[in-house]
Design an enzyme around this catalytic site. Structure first.
Site, short mmCIF file in Angstrom:
data_model
loop_
_atom_site.label_atom_id
_atom_site.label_comp_id
_atom_site.label_asym_id
_atom_site.label_seq_id
_atom_site.Cartn_x
_atom_site.Cartn_y
_atom_site.Cartn_z
N SER A 10 6.42 14.86 9.96
CA SER A 10 5.68 14.94 10.64
C SER A 10 5.89 15.29 11.94
CB SER A 10 4.97 13.82 10.99
OG SER A 10 3.80 13.14 11.41
N HIS A 35 3.63 18.91 8.87
CA HIS A 35 2.40 18.03 8.98
C HIS A 35 1.53 17.98 11.10
CE1 HIS A 35 -0.06 14.46 8.23
NE2 HIS A 35 -0.02 13.83 8.92
N ASP A 37 0.08 16.19 13.66
CA ASP A 37 -1.08 15.16 14.33
C ASP A 37 -1.47 15.32 15.49
OD1 ASP A 37 -0.60 12.77 11.99
OD2 ASP A 37 1.67 13.01 12.94
N MET A 39 -4.17 14.05 17.93
CA MET A 39 -4.88 12.43 18.30
C MET A 39 -5.80 12.88 18.98
SD MET A 39 -1.92 10.23 16.82
CE MET A 39 -1.27 10.30 15.80
N HIS A 68 -3.78 16.88 10.78
CA HIS A 68 -4.46 16.27 10.68
C HIS A 68 -5.09 15.83 11.47
CE1 HIS A 68 -3.42 11.05 9.62
NE2 HIS A 68 -4.70 12.17 9.68
N MET A 70 -7.06 13.54 13.44
CA MET A 70 -7.81 12.00 13.98
C MET A 70 -8.33 12.44 15.56
SD MET A 70 -3.63 10.27 12.92
CE MET A 70 -3.51 11.89 13.19
N MET A 140 -4.17 7.05 3.80
CA MET A 140 -3.52 6.40 5.81
C MET A 140 -2.40 5.29 4.86
SD MET A 140 -3.26 8.48 7.63
CE MET A 140 -2.18 7.78 8.98
N GLY A 145 -2.69 5.86 14.57
CA GLY A 145 -2.30 6.37 15.76
C GLY A 145 -0.49 6.42 15.95
N PHE A 146 0.20 5.55 15.70
CA PHE A 146 1.24 5.67 15.89
C PHE A 146 2.33 6.14 14.59
CE2 PHE A 146 -1.08 3.71 18.70
CZ PHE A 146 -1.19 4.08 20.50
N GLY A 147 3.67 6.65 14.73
CA GLY A 147 4.89 7.30 14.37
C GLY A 147 4.97 5.56 13.80
N GLY A 148 6.35 5.16 12.72
CA GLY A 148 6.88 4.57 13.06
C GLY A 148 6.47 2.71 12.77
N ASP A 173 0.91 8.79 4.10
CA ASP A 173 1.23 9.34 5.56
C ASP A 173 1.28 7.48 5.86
OD1 ASP A 173 1.52 10.00 8.13
OD2 ASP A 173 -0.21 11.30 8.68
N GLY A 174 2.31 7.52 7.03
CA GLY A 174 3.06 6.04 7.55
C GLY A 174 3.51 5.59 6.42
N GLY A 175 4.79 5.78 7.27
CA GLY A 175 5.91 4.79 6.96
C GLY A 175 6.87 4.79 5.25
N GLY A 195 7.45 11.38 9.35
CA GLY A 195 7.67 11.53 10.90
C GLY A 195 9.38 10.97 10.78
C1 DX5 Z 1 -0.10 8.33 12.08
C2 DX5 Z 1 0.45 10.39 11.41
C3 DX5 Z 1 1.34 10.26 10.63
C4 DX5 Z 1 2.72 10.02 10.97
C5 DX5 Z 1 3.94 9.40 10.63
O1 DX5 Z 1 -1.32 8.45 12.74
O2 DX5 Z 1 -0.68 10.40 10.87
O3 DX5 Z 1 1.65 11.28 10.38
O4 DX5 Z 1 3.48 10.92 12.66
O5 DX5 Z 1 4.80 8.90 10.86
P1 DX5 Z 1 6.04 7.51 10.02
O6 DX5 Z 1 7.12 8.88 9.49
O7 DX5 Z 1 6.95 7.26 11.20
O8 DX5 Z 1 4.51 6.78 10.06
ZN ZN Z 2 -0.71 12.13 9.82
#
Ligand code: DX5
Ligand code: ZN
Length: 215
Positions: A10, A35, A37, A39, A68, A70, A140, A145-148, A173-175, A195
């Site tokens: 990502s 990927h 994102d 937003m 993706h 959003m 999801m 909304g956010f990475g990490g 996707d996510g974590g 990501g």
């Molecule tokens: C969150 C995004 C993800 C995000 C994943 O809304 O859709 O793609 O970048 O980031 P990590 O892998 O750091 O959770």
């Molecule tokens: Zn994503």
């Protein structure tokens, strides 16, 4: 059926001041997709990139671009993103306001593959009537909304349930890191978005290898 496992870095976690280097870094390290994102500050509280940046990325790589969305009412923008070079479009069921079928048809009419995404708390029943028309479902594993953020293990039941009735790609996707990747694959997922677990590591090749199942 055992679908091949695909790794999709990502770009949200990339260094945008050096985007071209970051794209080349993950391509060289052997990822399968890129990927991206998107937003809009409405569907999710964050704002990222539009078709203009997707077009710039298209000029940098041959990797399939997995976009993706959003964004609220994605039907307004699907065509701009495919014209910019997206190979695959995923939009959110929660953002469509009763015209899910129309959104799916728009994506297919543009000759790219189509996915629908669900937030962690949205039940599978929201898309069950549409599964036959989809190439991919993105479940999801964090609130978008956010990475990490931290992986939500309660989504694994939804992955298992979906795998029992859907033959296409199941993306999470996510974590995602090497531990949660293993859990997600065991539950039936085959496309892993990551990501921070990829971009934060200096050894990108090893980071990608760590997400794949051990031989
Ligand atoms: C969150 C995004 C993800 C995000 C994943 O809304 O859709 O793609 O970048 O980031 P990590 O892998 O750091 O959770
Ligand atoms: Zn994503």
């Amino acid at each position: 059926m055992n679908r091949p496992i695909k790794i999709a870095p990502s770009l949200l976690a990339a260094d945008f001041a050096h985007l071209a280097d970051e794209v080349r870094r993950v391509e060289k390290a052997g990822c399968d997709l890129l990927h991206i994102d998107v937003m809009d500050g409405h569907f999710v509280p964050n704002i990222t990139v539009g078709p203009f940046i997707v077009k710039a990325i298209r000029g940098l790589t041959r990797l399939p671009l997995d976009v993706h969305l959003m964004i609220e009412r994605p039907e307004r923008y699907i065509q701009s993103f495919t014209e910019a070079g997206a190979d695959h479009i995923t939009f959110h069921a929660e953002a469509c306001y009763g015209n899910l079928h129309e959104c799916v048809e728009i994506v297919h009419s543009l000759h790219v593959t189509c996915g629908i995404s669900l937030k962690p708390n949205t039940p599978l029943s929201r898309i069950e009537d549409h599964l036959k028309d989809l190439n991919l479902v993105l479940l999801m594993t964090v609130n978008p909304g956010f990475g990490g953020q931290k992986f939500m293990p309660e989504v694994l039941d939804k992955v298992r349930n979906l795998r029992s009735k859907f033959d296409g790609d199941i993306q999470v996707d996510g974590g995602i890191n090497k531990d949660t990747a293993r859990e997600a694959i065991k539950a039936g997922a085959n496309v892993l978005v990551a990501g921070s677990a990829i971009f934060a590591r200096a050894d990108t090749e090893q980071a990608i290898r760590d997400l794949r199942p051990k031989k």
